[in-house]
Design an enzyme around this catalytic site. Structure first.
Site, mmCIF file in Angstrom:
data_model
loop_
_atom_site.group_PDB
_atom_site.id
_atom_site.type_symbol
_atom_site.label_atom_id
_atom_site.label_comp_id
_atom_site.label_asym_id
_atom_site.label_seq_id
_atom_site.Cartn_x
_atom_site.Cartn_y
_atom_site.Cartn_z
ATOM 1 C CB SER A 198 75.486 64.594 25.540
ATOM 2 O OG SER A 198 75.853 65.687 26.356
ATOM 3 C CG ASP A 250 80.417 60.616 30.312
ATOM 4 O OD1 ASP A 250 80.647 61.822 30.512
ATOM 5 O OD2 ASP A 250 79.646 60.204 29.433
ATOM 6 C CG HIS A 253 80.239 63.268 27.351
ATOM 7 N ND1 HIS A 253 79.201 62.535 27.894
ATOM 8 C CD2 HIS A 253 79.644 64.264 26.631
ATOM 9 C CE1 HIS A 253 78.050 63.060 27.534
ATOM 10 N NE2 HIS A 253 78.283 64.101 26.756
#
Length: 451
Positions: A280, A344, A424
């Site tokens: 991320s 995602d 995610h």
């Protein structure tokens, strides 16, 4: 900010913005007197368009709301993590009930080496897969993702896991050394779910231009870089270039760029090499760390860079910055793998918004690259439903280590309502590095759309 600065930039300061002033931003095109907006004179003309001002409005309001509820968000996070760790601290749910009846429930301590974060409870696996050995084409990617996941945890948890379970030498940053491979792994932490400051970094749409020498170009070219990510790394705009922030940040903590660079210079002796990784926001910081090293001509460190592995990494710059990174990484023969799992949503952000001063990078290999088509909404819901079902099948197809926590099951249910959110999760990226065919896991596919 210098009035004679010829380079474009956009810097937002939500602390200087009042809600009344923000409301005026939507109805008045003149931004020259806005104390919370810093930009070059030429860019003010573009800000006269309502679409540009609307995006700035959303970004600043979002940051102000996050800071307003910063304490509440932190409190909720602590309570949730306390509840998530309560069963494991007491030896399981049934033992917790027994202890409660006896009146001797053990309370989890946040500084305990067994206290897992909310992200850690999504995927509780901490032991390395014994089936992946040194020399396996998937090993570096798998080790990188496990390190990226581990970076969310507290210091005792990290040190115990690396030293006692992974049997590696550890220097906190999170940085540790694989003694068998003589390889240092540097993992940048992503956005913690209840960290208001980290979320503010994500939604801060500040950007600035720097002049870089692109391959094949006679004169330096201007490229745009995500300002929020760069400030989080510890760098800021400096009249067409970059400069490091003061060596010591608030509360005596070093900024990431300065501290990690200094540590690497001390540790990279002999044949030791290093890799960078992150999930991320951590992935964005990892690739920008490389970009900063290239821009500041840190050749001695870059010669030791084995590879960069990012997972669910958001976009960090415009197309011209992508061209620069492509040429630099290819010239230095560095491996760069940007893993994007299924639908995602994070790698598809920021969207292609020319209101940010320049077209942000598009990812040609991704369907629905800007999450803007409603035609993808139903397919993504079906994908989320399948992934919820598959979570119960995985332990039967492989082994019990793939069993998903009840917390992750609830998170996958959220993904049915908001498609792309549950994809995610670190769990899926760990599974990806474990189960993907070797030839596809280590297939370098770098082009300018991947930064």
């Amino acid at each position: 900010m210098e009035d004679d600065d010829k380079h474009c930039y956009l810097e937002l300061n939500h602390t200087r913005a009042g809600f009344l002033g923000l409301a005026r931003l939507l109805f008045h095109a003149d931004v020259s007197e806005r104390k919370y907006i810093g930009c070059h004179e030429n860019y003010k003309k573009e800000l006269r368009e309502f679409g540009h001002r609307w995006i700035i409005f959303i970004s600043i309001v979002g940051q102000k709301v996050l800071h307003l509820f910063k304490g509440t968000l932190e409190w909720l996070g602590k309570k949730l993590e306390f509840c998530l760790n309560l069963p494991s601290t007491n030896g399981g749910f049934l033992k917790l009930v027994t202890n409660a009846l006896k009146g001797n429930v053990v309370r989890p301590a946040r500084d305990s080496p067994t206290f897992a974060s909310a992200v850690g409870n999504l995927d509780p696996r901490v032991d390395l897969d014994s089936h992946l050995k040194h020399g396996d084409a998937r090993y570096n990617a798998y080790l990188s993702m496990m390190a990226a996941k581990l970076s969310y945890e507290n210091n005792p948890f990290v040190e115990t896991t690396i030293q006692d379970r992974w049997k590696q030498a550890s220097t906190r940053a999170i940085m540790f050394k694989d003694r068998d491979l003589d390889l240092i792994v540097v993992a940048f932490r992503g956005t913690r779910p209840f960290d208001a400051d980290a979320w503010c970094t994500d939604i801060d749409i500040s950007w600035f231009e720097v002049e870089l020498e692109l391959e094949g170009e006679a004169a330096p070219e201007r490229v745009s870089i995500h300002g929020g990510f760069m400030k989080a790394l510890g760098l800021q705009r400096d009249r067409g270039g970059l400069k490091e922030m003061d060596e010591v940040a608030e509360e005596g903590k070093s900024y990431a760029y300065h501290g990690i660079k200094k540590k690497l210079k001390n540790e990279l002796g002999g044949g030791t090499r290093f890799i960078l990784t992150g999930h991320s926001l951590g992935g964005a910081l990892a690739i920008l760390f490389v970009g900063a090293l290239c821009m500041q001509k840190e050749d001695a460190i870059l010669r030791k860079l084995e590879g960069v592995y990012t997972f669910g990494q958001p976009r960090v710059g415009d197309e011209r910055f992508g061209e620069y990174m492509e040429s630099e990484i290819r010239r230095r023969k560095v491996k760069y793998y940007r893993y994007v799992y299924s639908s995602d949503i994070v790698p598809r952000l920021p969207c292609d918004a020319r209101s940010l001063g320049s077209s942000t990078l598009l990812l040609d290999e991704e369907p629905n690259k800007n999450c803007s088509s409603w035609l993808w909404y139903i397919p993504n819901i079906l994908i989320a439903i399948w992934e919820l079902i598959r979570g119960f099948i995985m332990p039967c197809m492989h082994d019990p280590t793939y069993r998903e926590s009840w917390f992750l099951v609830m998170f996958r249910m959220l993904g049915i309502v908001f498609p792309g959110v549950s994809a995610h999760s670190p769990q899926d990226y760990v599974n990806l590095t474990q189960l993907a065919p070797e030839r596809s896991t280590e297939k370098a596919r770098f082009n300018r759309s991947e930064v």
